[in-house]
Design a protein around this motif. Structure first.
Motif, PDB file in Angstrom:
ATOM      1  N   SER A  42     -20.750  11.346 122.550  1.00  0.00           N
ATOM      2  CA  SER A  42     -19.589  11.669 123.536  1.00  0.00           C
ATOM      3  C   SER A  42     -18.716  10.608 123.602  1.00  0.00           C
ATOM      4  CB  SER A  42     -20.999  11.509 124.105  1.00  0.00           C
ATOM      5  OG  SER A  42     -21.731  10.054 124.564  1.00  0.00           O
ATOM      6  N   ARG A  43     -18.249  11.070 124.057  1.00  0.00           N
ATOM      7  CA  ARG A  43     -17.011  10.775 123.769  1.00  0.00           C
ATOM      8  C   ARG A  43     -16.693   9.332 125.054  1.00  0.00           C
ATOM      9  NH1 ARG A  43     -11.217  13.106 126.124  1.00  0.00           N
ATOM     10  NH2 ARG A  43     -11.851  13.833 128.308  1.00  0.00           N
ATOM     11  N   ILE A  44     -17.131   9.714 126.659  1.00  0.00           N
ATOM     12  CA  ILE A  44     -17.701   9.157 128.102  1.00  0.00           C
ATOM     13  C   ILE A  44     -19.266   8.807 127.875  1.00  0.00           C
ATOM     14  CG2 ILE A  44     -17.840   8.855 130.004  1.00  0.00           C
ATOM     15  CD1 ILE A  44     -15.370  10.069 130.452  1.00  0.00           C
ATOM     16  N   LEU A  45     -20.292   7.742 128.019  1.00  0.00           N
ATOM     17  CA  LEU A  45     -21.675   7.741 128.152  1.00  0.00           C
ATOM     18  C   LEU A  45     -21.493   7.707 129.818  1.00  0.00           C
ATOM     19  CD1 LEU A  45     -21.736   4.057 126.642  1.00  0.00           C
ATOM     20  CD2 LEU A  45     -22.311   6.584 125.239  1.00  0.00           C
ATOM     21  N   ALA A  46     -23.023   8.506 130.009  1.00  0.00           N
ATOM     22  CA  ALA A  46     -23.316   8.829 130.842  1.00  0.00           C
ATOM     23  C   ALA A  46     -24.585   7.392 131.145  1.00  0.00           C
ATOM     24  CB  ALA A  46     -24.722   9.929 130.529  1.00  0.00           C
ATOM     25  N   PRO A  50     -27.519   5.225 125.450  1.00  0.00           N
ATOM     26  CA  PRO A  50     -27.108   4.834 124.655  1.00  0.00           C
ATOM     27  C   PRO A  50     -25.682   4.855 123.788  1.00  0.00           C
ATOM     28  CG  PRO A  50     -28.641   5.352 123.744  1.00  0.00           C
ATOM     29  CD  PRO A  50     -28.304   6.529 124.868  1.00  0.00           C
ATOM     30  N   LEU A  51     -25.299   3.661 122.801  1.00  0.00           N
ATOM     31  CA  LEU A  51     -24.164   3.591 122.534  1.00  0.00           C
ATOM     32  C   LEU A  51     -25.276   4.265 120.881  1.00  0.00           C
ATOM     33  CD1 LEU A  51     -22.284   0.322 121.854  1.00  0.00           C
ATOM     34  CD2 LEU A  51     -21.374   2.375 123.402  1.00  0.00           C
ATOM     35  N   ALA A  52     -24.094   5.301 120.529  1.00  0.00           N
ATOM     36  CA  ALA A  52     -24.987   6.232 118.846  1.00  0.00           C
ATOM     37  C   ALA A  52     -23.376   6.701 118.543  1.00  0.00           C
ATOM     38  CB  ALA A  52     -25.217   7.684 119.955  1.00  0.00           C
ATOM     39  N   ASP A  53     -23.376   6.836 117.615  1.00  0.00           N
ATOM     40  CA  ASP A  53     -23.107   7.636 116.733  1.00  0.00           C
ATOM     41  C   ASP A  53     -23.574   8.834 115.526  1.00  0.00           C
ATOM     42  OD1 ASP A  53     -20.631   8.198 115.207  1.00  0.00           O
ATOM     43  OD2 ASP A  53     -20.477   5.612 114.363  1.00  0.00           O
ATOM     44  N   GLU A 133     -23.561  -1.367 130.422  1.00  0.00           N
ATOM     45  CA  GLU A 133     -24.590  -2.110 132.335  1.00  0.00           C
ATOM     46  C   GLU A 133     -22.953  -2.063 132.104  1.00  0.00           C
ATOM     47  OE1 GLU A 133     -27.329  -4.990 132.913  1.00  0.00           O
ATOM     48  OE2 GLU A 133     -29.211  -3.839 131.949  1.00  0.00           O
ATOM     49  N   GLY A 134     -22.413  -2.691 131.805  1.00  0.00           N
ATOM     50  CA  GLY A 134     -20.422  -3.137 132.596  1.00  0.00           C
ATOM     51  C   GLY A 134     -19.500  -1.754 132.026  1.00  0.00           C
ATOM     52  N   GLY A 135     -19.119  -1.882 131.832  1.00  0.00           N
ATOM     53  CA  GLY A 135     -17.716  -0.611 131.476  1.00  0.00           C
ATOM     54  C   GLY A 135     -17.272  -1.429 130.209  1.00  0.00           C
ATOM     55  N   GLY A 136     -16.235  -0.572 129.713  1.00  0.00           N
ATOM     56  CA  GLY A 136     -15.231  -1.327 128.665  1.00  0.00           C
ATOM     57  C   GLY A 136     -15.756   0.280 128.120  1.00  0.00           C
ATOM     58  N   TYR A 137     -14.804   0.274 126.342  1.00  0.00           N
ATOM     59  CA  TYR A 137     -14.135   0.800 125.189  1.00  0.00           C
ATOM     60  C   TYR A 137     -15.179   0.130 124.299  1.00  0.00           C
ATOM     61  CZ  TYR A 137     -10.002   2.548 127.891  1.00  0.00           C
ATOM     62  OH  TYR A 137     -10.184   4.334 128.450  1.00  0.00           O
ATOM     63  N   TYR A 138     -16.153   1.159 123.655  1.00  0.00           N
ATOM     64  CA  TYR A 138     -17.093   0.397 122.276  1.00  0.00           C
ATOM     65  C   TYR A 138     -16.308   1.381 121.043  1.00  0.00           C
ATOM     66  CZ  TYR A 138     -20.237  -1.312 125.394  1.00  0.00           C
ATOM     67  OH  TYR A 138     -20.627  -2.460 126.518  1.00  0.00           O
ATOM     68  N   VAL A 139     -16.349   0.709 119.862  1.00  0.00           N
ATOM     69  CA  VAL A 139     -16.171   1.322 118.724  1.00  0.00           C
ATOM     70  C   VAL A 139     -16.542   1.094 117.286  1.00  0.00           C
ATOM     71  CG1 VAL A 139     -14.071   1.009 117.019  1.00  0.00           C
ATOM     72  CG2 VAL A 139     -13.304   0.835 119.108  1.00  0.00           C
ATOM     73  N   ALA A 171     -10.169   7.140 117.777  1.00  0.00           N
ATOM     74  CA  ALA A 171     -10.577   7.937 118.195  1.00  0.00           C
ATOM     75  C   ALA A 171     -12.433   8.418 118.212  1.00  0.00           C
ATOM     76  CB  ALA A 171      -9.588   8.705 118.863  1.00  0.00           C
ATOM     77  N   ALA A 172     -11.882   9.178 117.693  1.00  0.00           N
ATOM     78  CA  ALA A 172     -13.221   9.556 117.156  1.00  0.00           C
ATOM     79  C   ALA A 172     -14.584   9.328 116.969  1.00  0.00           C
ATOM     80  CB  ALA A 172     -13.539  10.992 115.532  1.00  0.00           C
ATOM     81  N   GLU A 173     -14.987   7.768 116.592  1.00  0.00           N
ATOM     82  CA  GLU A 173     -15.988   7.087 116.859  1.00  0.00           C
ATOM     83  C   GLU A 173     -15.971   6.256 118.305  1.00  0.00           C
ATOM     84  OE1 GLU A 173     -17.739   6.199 113.780  1.00  0.00           O
ATOM     85  OE2 GLU A 173     -17.930   7.782 114.875  1.00  0.00           O
ATOM     86  N   THR A 174     -15.254   6.599 119.103  1.00  0.00           N
ATOM     87  CA  THR A 174     -14.627   5.254 120.549  1.00  0.00           C
ATOM     88  C   THR A 174     -15.521   6.102 121.591  1.00  0.00           C
ATOM     89  OG1 THR A 174     -12.950   4.631 119.871  1.00  0.00           O
ATOM     90  CG2 THR A 174     -12.951   4.834 121.803  1.00  0.00           C
ATOM     91  N   GLN A 175     -15.833   5.555 121.901  1.00  0.00           N
ATOM     92  CA  GLN A 175     -16.885   6.017 123.474  1.00  0.00           C
ATOM     93  C   GLN A 175     -17.201   4.847 124.345  1.00  0.00           C
ATOM     94  OE1 GLN A 175     -21.278   5.792 120.852  1.00  0.00           O
ATOM     95  NE2 GLN A 175     -21.832   7.800 122.681  1.00  0.00           N
ATOM     96  N   PHE A 176     -16.893   5.195 125.717  1.00  0.00           N
ATOM     97  CA  PHE A 176     -16.619   4.308 127.330  1.00  0.00           C
ATOM     98  C   PHE A 176     -17.060   4.204 128.158  1.00  0.00           C
ATOM     99  CE2 PHE A 176     -15.221   4.493 131.258  1.00  0.00           C
ATOM    100  CZ  PHE A 176     -14.202   2.887 131.570  1.00  0.00           C
ATOM    101  N   ALA A 177     -18.190   2.850 128.416  1.00  0.00           N
ATOM    102  CA  ALA A 177     -19.054   2.820 129.483  1.00  0.00           C
ATOM    103  C   ALA A 177     -18.099   2.607 130.475  1.00  0.00           C
ATOM    104  CB  ALA A 177     -19.625   2.165 129.309  1.00  0.00           C
TER     105      ALA A 177
END
Length: 285
Positions: A42-46, A50-53, A133-139, A171-177
């Motif tokens: 998922s590109r935007i985390l609910a 957790p972060l996943a791949d 817990e905070g916002g931001g982009y994760y790769v 982009a396929a490996e980026t998630q946003f919290a």
């Protein structure tokens, strides 16, 4: 000359054929060269996600086949995945991980192969030990390296110094919290006649981090609105009082920080007090 001797001495064509066969064999490498492709689920985390791949294994063109032992099991491999972040904006795509990229959590070591199952069939999913817990982009970056193998057979099965890894910032490996979103609303009129149309102006802003962006554009935040009717003037309260009559449901979207959204509300042909309440709509995300 003797015809038989002439046949034996005619080694030119035989030698040419022999050399061609050696060259043809050389084009099919005996080097084992596993690769992988990756895609975050998922590109935007609910909230609470957790972060996943996920990754899927393959072999480079010309690679030797995946080794299978006498007992039917395949050569085991260790795939190591790392998550970086948080970043305030989507990361730039680079061939390698920047030296200053912060590691978000502990690397995940995923064991593949080692059983009778085909390691090239299907994909492998996993989660990092981090729920932002905070916002931001994760790769996320996954790779196969000879020096990171947990099984001695894997180290021997891969060429010395072998390394295959994702590019950084895909982009396929980026998630946003997501961060928190707050918004203010203002009705265009405080007093109208029954059946009138009013405009509710909604302006949002992010709290605790940057507003989500994707492909250079702000991510929209869906809202759900409810219009209540009462015969007497309602008191301001955090929760909707029991018995409040719902007369309309609405939908709208926040287009970005500070952007103005106008929701048209066609009121019923009925005198009384109308209250509009907006909230984010997770079902529409």
């Amino acid at each position: 000359s003797d015809p038989a001797l002439q046949d034996v001495a005619a080694v030119g064509p035989v030698e040419a054929d022999f050399l061609w066969r050696l060259q043809a064999r050389g084009e099919h490498s005996l080097v084992f060269a596993p690769q992988l492709t990756t895609q975050v689920p998922s590109r935007i985390l609910a909230e609470g996600e957790p972060l996943a791949d996920t990754f899927r294994l393959s072999l480079a063109p010309g690679s030797a086949p995946w080794r299978r032992f006498a007992d039917g099991s395949t050569l085991p491999l260790t795939v190591v995945c790392r998550a970086y972040g948080p970043f305030e904006a989507p990361a730039e795509e680079l061939a390698d991980v920047p030296a200053n990229a912060p590691l978000a959590t502990a690397p995940v070591r995923v064991q593949v192969g080692g059983t009778a199952a085909d390691p090239l069939a299907g994909s492998t999913a996993f989660a990092y030990e981090l729920t932002p817990e905070g916002g931001g982009y994760y790769v996320s970056v996954c790779g196969i390296e000879a020096g990171e193998q947990d099984d001695q057979r894997s180290q021997q099965g891969l060429p010395a110094g072998y390394r295959f890894a994702d590019a950084f910032g895909l982009a396929a490996e980026t998630q946003f919290a997501p961060v928190g979103v707050r918004f203010d609303t203002t009705l265009s009129d405080a007093q109208v006649h029954p059946g009138a149309t009013v405009v509710d102006v909604i302006v949002g802003e992010a709290t605790g981090g940057p507003w989500a962006e994707w492909n250079g554009a702000s991510v929209t935040v869906p809202l759900m609105g409810t219009v209540y009717w009462s015969e007497t003037r309602p008191a301001r309260a955090t929760d909707v009082p029991d018995g409040a009559e719902v007369v309309l449901t609405l939908s709208a979207e926040l287009g970005g920080p500070g952007k103005r959204t106008e929701a048209l509300i066609d009121l019923p042909d009925r005198a009384g007090w109308y209250t509009v309440r907006w909230c984010t709509d997770p079902a529409a995300s």
